[in-house]
Design an enzyme around this catalytic site. Structure first.
Site, PDB file in Angstrom:
ATOM      1  N   GLU A 218      74.887  -9.714  33.295  1.00 43.62           N
ATOM      2  CA  GLU A 218      75.611  -8.459  33.057  1.00 43.62           C
ATOM      3  C   GLU A 218      76.835  -8.744  32.218  1.00 43.62           C
ATOM      4  O   GLU A 218      77.361  -9.845  32.256  1.00 43.62           O
ATOM      5  CB  GLU A 218      76.138  -7.909  34.390  1.00 43.62           C
TER       6      GLU A 218
ATOM      7  N   LYS B 153      80.665  -8.876  31.528  1.00 41.78           N
ATOM      8  CA  LYS B 153      81.837  -8.983  32.404  1.00 41.78           C
ATOM      9  C   LYS B 153      82.948  -8.126  31.814  1.00 41.78           C
ATOM     10  O   LYS B 153      83.443  -8.394  30.722  1.00 41.78           O
ATOM     11  CB  LYS B 153      82.292 -10.437  32.530  1.00 41.78           C
TER      12      LYS B 153
ATOM     13  N   ARG C 223      89.140  -4.439  39.552  1.00 41.76           N
ATOM     14  CA  ARG C 223      88.028  -4.135  40.447  1.00 41.76           C
ATOM     15  C   ARG C 223      88.279  -2.829  41.184  1.00 41.76           C
ATOM     16  O   ARG C 223      89.389  -2.595  41.665  1.00 41.76           O
ATOM     17  CB  ARG C 223      87.920  -5.283  41.458  1.00 41.76           C
TER      18      ARG C 223
ATOM     19  N   ARG D 174      90.514  -4.297  44.772  1.00 40.98           N
ATOM     20  CA  ARG D 174      89.879  -5.509  45.282  1.00 40.98           C
ATOM     21  C   ARG D 174      90.441  -5.915  46.642  1.00 40.98           C
ATOM     22  O   ARG D 174      89.753  -6.497  47.463  1.00 40.98           O
ATOM     23  CB  ARG D 174      90.130  -6.597  44.235  1.00 40.98           C
TER      24      ARG D 174
ATOM     25  N   GLU E 162      84.315  -1.984  37.971  1.00 41.10           N
ATOM     26  CA  GLU E 162      85.547  -2.414  37.319  1.00 41.10           C
ATOM     27  C   GLU E 162      86.080  -1.215  36.545  1.00 41.10           C
ATOM     28  O   GLU E 162      85.296  -0.484  35.928  1.00 41.10           O
ATOM     29  CB  GLU E 162      85.191  -3.564  36.362  1.00 41.10           C
TER      30      GLU E 162
ATOM     31  N   PHE F   5      78.810  -1.736  38.722  1.00 44.51           N
ATOM     32  CA  PHE F   5      77.767  -2.753  38.609  1.00 44.51           C
ATOM     33  C   PHE F   5      77.026  -3.014  39.920  1.00 44.51           C
ATOM     34  O   PHE F   5      76.125  -3.841  39.957  1.00 44.51           O
ATOM     35  CB  PHE F   5      78.304  -4.061  38.017  1.00 44.51           C
TER      36      PHE F   5
ATOM     37  N   ARG G  70      83.293 -15.876  48.081  1.00 43.22           N
ATOM     38  CA  ARG G  70      83.250 -16.443  46.752  1.00 43.22           C
ATOM     39  C   ARG G  70      82.096 -17.433  46.748  1.00 43.22           C
ATOM     40  O   ARG G  70      82.273 -18.629  46.808  1.00 43.22           O
ATOM     41  CB  ARG G  70      84.572 -17.146  46.445  1.00 43.22           C
TER      42      ARG G  70
ATOM     43  N   LYS H  29      80.799 -16.373  37.200  1.00 45.72           N
ATOM     44  CA  LYS H  29      81.377 -15.898  35.941  1.00 45.72           C
ATOM     45  C   LYS H  29      81.246 -17.067  34.991  1.00 45.72           C
ATOM     46  O   LYS H  29      81.564 -18.204  35.342  1.00 45.72           O
ATOM     47  CB  LYS H  29      82.823 -15.466  36.113  1.00 45.72           C
TER      48      LYS H  29
END
Ligand code: AMP
Length: 565
Positions: A252, A254, A259, A286, A315, A355, A428, A434
């Site tokens: 996708e 970025k 966020r 976020r 985002e 997303f 995470r 990323k």
């Protein structure tokens, strides 16, 4: 539970350095936790409100110093409290060093002749009331309220109340400890507690449910529109990492913004206690902070587009009048803004790009694979800038071209995701990568190329890259084909065509004249090219118009970089 009892537990926990013992003590505390259990489960972590709730006390430390000084008696000033703090270094110890309870001012609680003790529930109710005070004169009222509370405290209670108020509990109890203690105290599996916490972000709710409803009760805790979930996070990683880890990657763009998690219910979001409100949309950051008021575009968009309840992850990006993304700094001018929002909106427009889909029309999707969640998203939102396009590929070249496309459209690059992964809130993990930026780029000489095909037949496409040797010759180490738009290809063809030495079918040999800056992920030993090395995932960055071929990188430098890796 008496606040005194809670403070005594906190004191014992603080003195206990061993993790296991800490869990045992917290377990005991929770088991003892009567009707105040939800508050206890938060207080022990130094939290007054649930993590999803953006309520804050909104008071500076000075309010507390003032309240402590007043409760401590006539001879003590806020400045004294502060200098004591400078000496002992910790507000709890300072608060515990005074004798409170003698000051029966207007705002002091209790009759003075009966039992003045505080319960945990009362402390919470007072702090909750304190958080709700706003407007003119709120400072004085808040200090009065704190003073009233402190005035009913014994030293040990004052110690932990002061720390709670300043969010400095620091008794060594983290989220994992409370999770384990809930499981232990109410004999339910840790994994069930964990899931319920991920969905609700509410330790109080989960503790009470574990006690009252056991495993079944925990399983019934579902997402709720209006109660944010922790955002799933990404690690840095390369295309190699992604393709080694999964058979194929979901790719996708970025987006370079902030966020947002959108909660929308066209029938109105339910408030605590089940009342429906007229409010249909809430947007969280976020960190689960409520940023709805700052982003009217997102609210309007949701109200226009969604006729079923949804929770979406995305985002928000600042865009110019053409809809092209603006640098990240621009979105910050809007994001947490509390005042003059309409004026700010005139200056900077924001647009959401969603997303992920965590909930749609009554169905929770956290446990579904990304592919399915994204399909649901695609059902809700037509193609367009407000929705990411998810492409699945195992072809590095294709991935490279998506990256180029993202950069050309003004975005940050790409995200690589495991298409079969579930949504793990707050993690995470390795399921979202990323794309790691290239560590260094190389300046390499173009010594060959290939004519393109079809639409690109009149353009030179794939470019052969070489490094200079000490002896003045050139050794090849890779080809760069992707990362180049049609427009750039036309320019590059103009630039290189005069230097063509010979042609053999589609392949051309080019005299060393032009230097490309090239990014890559790795340098590998390889028999494919004459240098003995090959670049993994080379990417065209630009033409180094400022460099002559003599200034390009040498094979020696390439060897050095390969060794370092
Ligand atoms: P970073 O902030 O550098 O750790 O990168 C992760 C962040 O990128 C996420 O938290 C999102 O805010 C943002 N992001 C932008 N586009 C996407 C996307 N397509 N998928 C997931 N995260 C994205």
């Amino acid at each position: 539970m008496e606040f005194r009892e809670f403070a005594a537990y906190a004191d014992r926990i603080e003195d206990e350095p061993a993790d296991l013992e800490t869990v045992a003590l917290v377990t005991e505390l929770l088991s003892d936790g009567d009707g105040d259990l939800p508050v206890i489960a938060r207080f022990v972590q130094g939290r007054i409100f649930p993590a999803w709730d953006s309520t804050t006390l909104d008071i500076g430390p000075n309010y507390l110093y003032e309240a402590i000084a007043r409760a401590a008696g006539q001879n003590v000033t806020a400045a004294d409290v502060e200098s004591e703090l400078a000496e002992v270094g910790e507000i709890g110890a300072v608060a515990a060093s005074y004798e409170f309870g003698g000051q029966r001012g207007l705002a002091a609680f209790g009759s003075g002749d009966g039992d003045d003790s505080l319960t945990v529930g009362e402390v919470f109710a007072e702090l909750d009331a304190l958080a709700a005070i706003s407007g003119d004169g709120s400072q004085g009222t808040k200090i009065d309220l704190l003073f009233g509370l402190l005035n009913r405290c014994e030293p040990i209670e004052a110690r932990y109340l002061a720390r709670l108020v300043l969010s400095e509990m620091r008794i060594g109890v983290g989220e994992g400890t409370v999770r384990d203690a809930i499981a232990e105290a109410f004999a339910v599996p840790v994994a069930d507690v964990e899931r319920a916490l991920q969905v609700s972000n509410d330790y109080g709710l989960v503790a009470r449910t574990a006690r009252e409803g056991g495993t079944d009760g925990l399983a019934d805790i579902t997402l709720e529109i209006g109660r944010p979930v922790q955002a799933m996070l990404a690690q840095a990683g390369s295309v190699t990492d992604a393709l080694e880890e999964w058979d194929e990657a979901a790719i996708e763009w970025k987006y370079d913004g902030a966020r947002v998690q959108l909660h929308h219910d066209p029938d109105g979001i339910e408030r605590d206690g089940g009342d429906t409100t007229t409010e249909t949309t809430r947007v969280f950051s976020r960190n689960m902070e409520d940023v709805t008021a700052a982003l009217p575009e997102v609210v309007e968009f949701a109200q226009e587009r969604f006729d079923v309840p949804v929770i979406l992850d995305g985002e928000v990006v600042a865009v110019n009048d053409d809809g092209d993304p603006l640098p990240f700094q621009q979105v910050l001018r809007r994001f947490r803004r509390k005042h003059d929002i309409e004026a700010a909106r005139e200056d900077v427009t924001v647009r959401p790009s969603f997303f992920d889909c965590l909930h749609a029309d009554g169905e929770d999707l956290l446990e579904d694979p990304l592919r399915r969640r994204h399909d649901r998203l695609a059902n809700l939102l037509a193609d367009g800038p407000q929705r990411s396009t998810l492409r699945i590929s195992d072809d590095p070249e294709e991935i490279e071209s998506i990256d180029a496309e993202a950069l050309a459209a003004g975005h940050e690059g790409i995200m690589l995701k495991d298409p079969d992964s579930t949504y793990s809130p707050g993690r995470r993990g390795k399921n979202w990568l990323k794309r790691k930026p290239d560590v260094e780029t190389l300046d390499l000489v173009v010594t060959g190329a290939e004519w393109g095909e079809g639409r690109r037949a009149t353009f030179l496409g794939t470019f052969l890259l070489s490094a200079r040797t000490g002896g003045g010759s050139y050794e090849t180490l890779g080809k760069v084909a992707t990362g180049i738009t049609d427009e750039t290809l036309a320019d590059l063809t103009d630039l290189l065509e005069p230097h063509i030495r010979s042609e053999d079918g589609q392949t051309v040999e080019i005299e060393p004249a032009v230097v490309f800056e090239v990014g890559y992920e790795e340098i590998q030993s390889s028999p494919t090219y004459s240098s003995g090395y090959a670049l993994r995932f080379p990417r065209f960055v630009g033409v180094r118009e400022d460099l002559d071929v003599e200034d390009a990188d040498s094979l020696e430098r390439v060897e050095g970089l390969a060794e370092r890796e």
